[in-house]
Scaffold this motif. Structure first.
Motif, PDB file in Angstrom:
ATOM      1  N   LEU A   1       0.830  -1.065   0.028  1.00 44.05           N
ATOM      2  CA  LEU A   1       0.131   0.106   0.142  1.00 44.05           C
ATOM      3  C   LEU A   1       1.009   1.155  -0.209  1.00 44.05           C
ATOM      4  CD1 LEU A   1      -2.564  -0.773   2.706  1.00 44.05           C
ATOM      5  CD2 LEU A   1      -2.921  -1.035   0.492  1.00 44.05           C
ATOM      6  N   PRO A   2       0.603   2.372  -0.978  1.00 49.86           N
ATOM      7  CA  PRO A   2       1.454   3.367  -0.866  1.00 49.86           C
ATOM      8  C   PRO A   2       1.176   4.277   0.313  1.00 49.86           C
ATOM      9  CG  PRO A   2      -0.328   3.407  -2.643  1.00 49.86           C
ATOM     10  CD  PRO A   2      -0.327   2.038  -2.171  1.00 49.86           C
ATOM     11  N   GLY A   3       1.979   5.349   0.483  1.00 51.89           N
ATOM     12  CA  GLY A   3       1.651   6.485   1.678  1.00 51.89           C
ATOM     13  C   GLY A   3       0.547   7.304   1.136  1.00 51.89           C
ATOM     14  N   GLY A   4      -0.391   7.644   1.973  1.00 43.68           N
ATOM     15  CA  GLY A   4      -1.455   8.413   1.527  1.00 43.68           C
ATOM     16  C   GLY A   4      -2.750   7.515   1.229  1.00 43.68           C
ATOM     17  N   THR A   5      -2.420   6.276   1.232  1.00 45.23           N
ATOM     18  CA  THR A   5      -3.684   5.634   0.762  1.00 45.23           C
ATOM     19  C   THR A   5      -4.782   5.598   1.732  1.00 45.23           C
ATOM     20  OG1 THR A   5      -2.398   3.837  -0.246  1.00 45.23           O
ATOM     21  CG2 THR A   5      -4.472   3.190   0.646  1.00 45.23           C
ATOM     22  N   THR A   6      -6.276   5.930   1.529  1.00 43.56           N
ATOM     23  CA  THR A   6      -7.430   5.841   2.168  1.00 43.56           C
ATOM     24  C   THR A   6      -7.570   4.565   2.476  1.00 43.56           C
ATOM     25  OG1 THR A   6      -7.964   8.234   1.685  1.00 43.56           O
ATOM     26  CG2 THR A   6      -9.511   6.895   2.660  1.00 43.56           C
ATOM     27  N   LEU A   7      -7.820   3.849   3.567  1.00 38.62           N
ATOM     28  CA  LEU A   7      -7.813   2.529   3.638  1.00 38.62           C
ATOM     29  C   LEU A   7      -9.442   1.994   3.471  1.00 38.62           C
ATOM     30  CD1 LEU A   7      -5.792   1.712   6.817  1.00 38.62           C
ATOM     31  CD2 LEU A   7      -5.198   1.350   4.581  1.00 38.62           C
ATOM     32  N   ARG A   8      -9.661   1.025   2.626  1.00 41.21           N
ATOM     33  CA  ARG A   8     -11.020   0.521   2.329  1.00 41.21           C
ATOM     34  C   ARG A   8     -10.879  -0.868   2.519  1.00 41.21           C
ATOM     35  NH1 ARG A   8      -9.522   4.366  -1.526  1.00 41.21           N
ATOM     36  NH2 ARG A   8     -11.346   5.997  -1.826  1.00 41.21           N
ATOM     37  N   ALA A   9     -12.167  -1.437   2.517  1.00 38.56           N
ATOM     38  CA  ALA A   9     -12.281  -2.945   2.915  1.00 38.56           C
ATOM     39  C   ALA A   9     -11.508  -3.780   1.742  1.00 38.56           C
ATOM     40  CB  ALA A   9     -13.773  -3.357   2.813  1.00 38.56           C
ATOM     41  N   GLY A  10     -10.646  -4.652   2.403  1.00 40.67           N
ATOM     42  CA  GLY A  10      -9.998  -5.398   1.423  1.00 40.67           C
ATOM     43  C   GLY A  10      -8.550  -4.814   1.422  1.00 40.67           C
ATOM     44  N   ASP A  11      -8.149  -3.986   2.215  1.00 38.71           N
ATOM     45  CA  ASP A  11      -6.759  -3.255   2.156  1.00 38.71           C
ATOM     46  C   ASP A  11      -6.399  -3.906   3.086  1.00 38.71           C
ATOM     47  OD1 ASP A  11      -7.043  -1.487  -0.184  1.00 38.71           O
ATOM     48  OD2 ASP A  11      -7.437   0.306   1.264  1.00 38.71           O
ATOM     49  N   LEU A  12      -6.755  -4.397   4.127  1.00 44.39           N
ATOM     50  CA  LEU A  12      -6.354  -5.027   5.501  1.00 44.39           C
ATOM     51  C   LEU A  12      -6.908  -6.379   5.460  1.00 44.39           C
ATOM     52  CD1 LEU A  12      -6.762  -2.012   7.796  1.00 44.39           C
ATOM     53  CD2 LEU A  12      -4.604  -2.652   6.673  1.00 44.39           C
ATOM     54  N   ARG A  13      -6.102  -7.347   6.074  1.00 45.95           N
ATOM     55  CA  ARG A  13      -6.733  -8.764   6.483  1.00 45.95           C
ATOM     56  C   ARG A  13      -6.392  -9.270   7.671  1.00 45.95           C
ATOM     57  NH1 ARG A  13      -2.624 -12.541   6.329  1.00 45.95           N
ATOM     58  NH2 ARG A  13      -0.604 -11.927   5.230  1.00 45.95           N
ATOM     59  N   PRO A  14      -7.184  -9.834   8.531  1.00 47.83           N
ATOM     60  CA  PRO A  14      -6.688 -10.632   9.800  1.00 47.83           C
ATOM     61  C   PRO A  14      -5.549 -11.438   9.647  1.00 47.83           C
ATOM     62  CG  PRO A  14      -8.761 -11.496   9.049  1.00 47.83           C
ATOM     63  CD  PRO A  14      -8.413 -10.484   8.091  1.00 47.83           C
ATOM     64  N   ALA A  15      -4.784 -11.239  10.899  1.00 46.49           N
ATOM     65  CA  ALA A  15      -3.690 -12.526  10.980  1.00 46.49           C
ATOM     66  C   ALA A  15      -3.388 -12.614  12.446  1.00 46.49           C
ATOM     67  CB  ALA A  15      -2.336 -11.778  10.256  1.00 46.49           C
ATOM     68  N   THR A  16      -2.991 -13.645  12.653  1.00 45.37           N
ATOM     69  CA  THR A  16      -2.590 -14.170  14.069  1.00 45.37           C
ATOM     70  C   THR A  16      -0.901 -14.322  14.360  1.00 45.37           C
ATOM     71  OG1 THR A  16      -4.873 -15.505  14.307  1.00 45.37           O
ATOM     72  CG2 THR A  16      -3.011 -16.035  16.121  1.00 45.37           C
ATOM     73  N   VAL A  17      -0.521 -13.723  15.472  1.00 44.52           N
ATOM     74  CA  VAL A  17       0.717 -13.760  15.387  1.00 44.52           C
ATOM     75  C   VAL A  17       1.127 -14.380  16.961  1.00 44.52           C
ATOM     76  CG1 VAL A  17       1.348 -12.120  13.674  1.00 44.52           C
ATOM     77  CG2 VAL A  17       1.022 -11.270  15.937  1.00 44.52           C
ATOM     78  N   PRO A  18       2.283 -14.717  17.033  1.00 43.89           N
ATOM     79  CA  PRO A  18       2.584 -15.138  18.606  1.00 43.89           C
ATOM     80  C   PRO A  18       2.470 -13.904  19.460  1.00 43.89           C
ATOM     81  CG  PRO A  18       4.236 -15.982  17.277  1.00 43.89           C
ATOM     82  CD  PRO A  18       3.275 -15.106  16.377  1.00 43.89           C
ATOM     83  N   SER A  19       1.910 -14.008  20.721  1.00 43.11           N
ATOM     84  CA  SER A  19       1.682 -12.912  21.359  1.00 43.11           C
ATOM     85  C   SER A  19       3.034 -12.094  21.622  1.00 43.11           C
ATOM     86  CB  SER A  19       1.304 -13.240  22.818  1.00 43.11           C
ATOM     87  OG  SER A  19       0.148 -13.622  22.983  1.00 43.11           O
ATOM     88  N   SER A  20       4.251 -12.598  21.741  1.00 41.29           N
ATOM     89  CA  SER A  20       5.359 -12.033  22.004  1.00 41.29           C
ATOM     90  C   SER A  20       5.784 -11.131  20.811  1.00 41.29           C
ATOM     91  CB  SER A  20       6.467 -12.978  22.319  1.00 41.29           C
ATOM     92  OG  SER A  20       6.823 -13.983  21.316  1.00 41.29           O
ATOM     93  N   ALA A  21       5.163 -11.519  19.396  1.00 42.02           N
ATOM     94  CA  ALA A  21       5.740 -10.822  18.088  1.00 42.02           C
ATOM     95  C   ALA A  21       4.546  -9.684  18.238  1.00 42.02           C
ATOM     96  CB  ALA A  21       6.014 -11.797  17.401  1.00 42.02           C
ATOM     97  N   VAL A  22       3.725  -9.288  18.906  1.00 38.32           N
ATOM     98  CA  VAL A  22       2.828  -8.267  18.506  1.00 38.32           C
ATOM     99  C   VAL A  22       3.602  -7.003  18.897  1.00 38.32           C
ATOM    100  CG1 VAL A  22       0.559  -6.915  19.400  1.00 38.32           C
ATOM    101  CG2 VAL A  22       0.781  -9.666  19.274  1.00 38.32           C
TER     102      VAL A  22
END
Length: 205
Positions: free
Chosen positions: A45-66
């Motif tokens: 995503l380039p800088g200045g992007t207005t975030l819309r549905a589909g630009d982000l997705r959920p992910a799960t990471v180890p708690s120590s890596a948040v």
């Protein structure tokens, strides 16, 4: 006797082979990740992007890596302060701050106002609404209860939202205290021309 054992040997070998294959497949299956859900960029995503549905997705990471400041709620409508790589976690510093006037309509300006009574400013919180009052315009004359009646303060603006109270200056010296109000341009002009010794009253939010 040997014939009977031979008859069972092949089916037993097949069952054992199937069990072995099953255990191997179970061992090769990925284990569920025990961690925390976050949001990451679904693509570059380039800088200045207005975030819309589909630009982000959920992910799960180890708690120590948040990472610190990670955002877990949808940020649709937020504007990226800089570019993001695919898979990069979304944090608070990645979004442009809405600033003092975030949430106010177009044409709204931030109007700094110096209030004569610094103690009254101490009562304010951001989001409060205030009436700003100026001393009466006497046109060079004092109060005359017989001909003109008691002079009253002039209302400069009514129900103006407080958007900031600069720190380190409330109650210092005799120069009053500064308050920043959200106003339209005509209100800002009226405040600028109201002169010194302004006062305020707090109205209902």
């Amino acid at each position: 006797m040997g014939g009977r054992l031979g008859a069972y040997r092949r089916p037993l070998a097949a069952v054992l082979a199937a069990l072995g294959t099953g255990f191997t497949l179970l061992a090769l299956q990925p284990r569920p990740v025990d961690g925390s859900p976050i949001l990451v960029a679904a693509r570059d995503l380039p800088g200045g992007t207005t975030l819309r549905a589909g630009d982000l997705r959920p992910a799960t990471v180890p708690s120590s890596a948040v990472p610190a400041g990670v955002l877990r709620a949808p940020a649709t409508g937020g504007v990226l302060a800089g570019p993001m790589r695919r898979g990069e976690p979304l944090t608070d510093v990645r979004l442009i701050s809405p600033g003092l006037l975030g949430g106010y309509g177009p044409g709204t300006v931030a109007a700094p106002v110096r209030i004569a009574d610094a103690g009254s400013v101490r009562l304010l919180r951001r989001g409060d609404r205030v009436d700003v009052l100026a001393p009466p315009d006497t046109d060079g004359f004092g109060a005359d209860s017989h001909s003109r009646g008691p002079l009253r303060a002039r209302l400069v603006v009514a129900s103006a939202p407080v958007v900031a109270i600069p720190g380190g200056q409330v109650g210092t010296g005799g120069n009053g205290a500064l308050v920043v109000l959200a106003a339209d341009r005509s209100q800002a002009a009226a405040l600028a021309g109201a002169g010194p010794h302004l006062a305020l009253t707090i109205t209902k939010p």
